[in-house]
Enzyme design. Structure first.
Site, PDB file in Angstrom:
ATOM      1  N   ASP A  11       2.542   4.700  -2.695  1.00 53.22           N
ATOM      2  CA  ASP A  11       1.615   4.099  -1.732  1.00 53.22           C
ATOM      3  C   ASP A  11       1.692   4.731  -0.341  1.00 53.22           C
ATOM      4  OD1 ASP A  11       2.418   2.364  -3.873  1.00 53.22           O
ATOM      5  OD2 ASP A  11       1.345   0.722  -2.902  1.00 53.22           O
ATOM      6  N   HIS A  71      -5.791  -3.652  -2.387  1.00 53.79           N
ATOM      7  CA  HIS A  71      -6.507  -3.541  -1.118  1.00 53.79           C
ATOM      8  C   HIS A  71      -7.668  -2.549  -1.188  1.00 53.79           C
ATOM      9  CE1 HIS A  71      -3.648  -6.092   0.877  1.00 53.79           C
ATOM     10  NE2 HIS A  71      -2.639  -5.276   0.627  1.00 53.79           N
ATOM     11  N   HIS A 180       6.284  -1.188  -2.287  1.00 56.92           N
ATOM     12  CA  HIS A 180       6.706  -0.268  -1.232  1.00 56.92           C
ATOM     13  C   HIS A 180       8.218  -0.050  -1.195  1.00 56.92           C
ATOM     14  CE1 HIS A 180       2.797  -0.967   1.337  1.00 56.92           C
ATOM     15  NE2 HIS A 180       2.553  -0.701   0.056  1.00 56.92           N
TER      16      HIS A 180
END
Length: 264
Positions: A11, A71, A180
């Site tokens: 990411d 997202h 993350h």
């Protein structure tokens, strides 16, 4: 058969992550000579979402295919790009009417690489089961792809591990994204599928999963709303390198955790 390599970048978060990719990915490509580069770009635009402009930055840096996650629809301007680009995917288990596609086949140097994006359903909204959708996609891909890479964008490690076992021997790799935070469980499963619960984040380690740490701490201390901003301190590049020396399956997986190259 010749050895094949896939470089997967985790990411990319905000400007710090974008700069990290711009400076470091070309060096990684030179060092590892991957046959395919896949980058998760769902947080590249200001820390949340992706736009056509920021997607192009990833492609210009050497990315072949971009994956996303929960997202992906943050910026409405990207909807048209998701529909017309053959270099980016969104979770395949979203509604079929949503913009974009859930998988694609990217042919490069005579090799057909299928990249599948799936979302978890534990603590995240997704319309359909990633297990059932994976079955349907793999059925469609029979005879259409030489290798299949799955980006599983999910919160719960239990769901990720379960999908890894479910797809073992059927795909080249199941690579977890979203949290993350890199996990230490990378391995090749008995059936030949490379697996890791989360490859980690390409972005600022000096924050809290990409956000300025003082803002996150304030939120925990006060239990009051806080406007989050993307951190910039201590950018790292995180991901993995998957190697194959047999048809469709993996022989090794190596984590990549390194400070970003300095910009000159």
């Amino acid at each position: 058969m010749p050895e094949r390599r896939v470089l997967f970048i985790g990411d990319v978060v905000g400007e710090s992550g974008r700069k990290a990719v711009t400076t470091t990915l070309p060096r990684l490509i030179e060092r590892h000579a991957p046959d395919l580069v896949v980058t998760n770009g769902e947080n590249i635009a200001g820390g949340l979402g992706i736009t056509e402009r920021t997607a192009q930055k990833l492609l210009d840096a050497g990315t072949d295919v971009i994956t996303t996650g929960n997202h992906v629809y943050r910026h409405a301007e990207v909807y048209d790009y998701l529909n017309r680009s053959d270099r980016i995917v969104r979770p395949a288990n979203y509604l079929e009417s949503n913009p974009g596609r859930g998988y694609l086949v990217h042919e490069k140097n005579g090799v057909r690489w299928a990249v599948v994006n799936l979302s978890g359903r534990v603590f995240i909204d997704a319309a359909h089961s990633p297990f059932h959708v994976a079955d349907r996609i793999l059925k469609r891909l029979e005879g259409e792809a030489d290798y299949v890479i799955v980006d599983f964008h999910a919160e719960a490690t239990s769901e990720k591990v379960a999908l890894g076992w479910y797809l073992d021997g059927r795909v080249l790799a199941v690579l977890g994204t979203h949290t993350h935070v890199p996990t230490a469980d990378g391995r090749v499963l008995p059936g030949g599928t490379a697996y890791i619960s989360d490859v980690g984040m390409t972005g600022p380690r000096g924050g809290v999963i990409g956000v300025k740490r003082e803002q996150i701490i304030q939120r925990f201390l006060t239990q009051m709303p806080v406007r989050f901003e993307t951190a910039e301190e201590d950018p790292w590049v995180m991901g993995c390198l998957v190697t194959s020396d047999r048809p469709g399956l993996a022989s090794s997986i190596e984590q990549i955790l390194m400070p970003a190259e300095s910009q000159t």
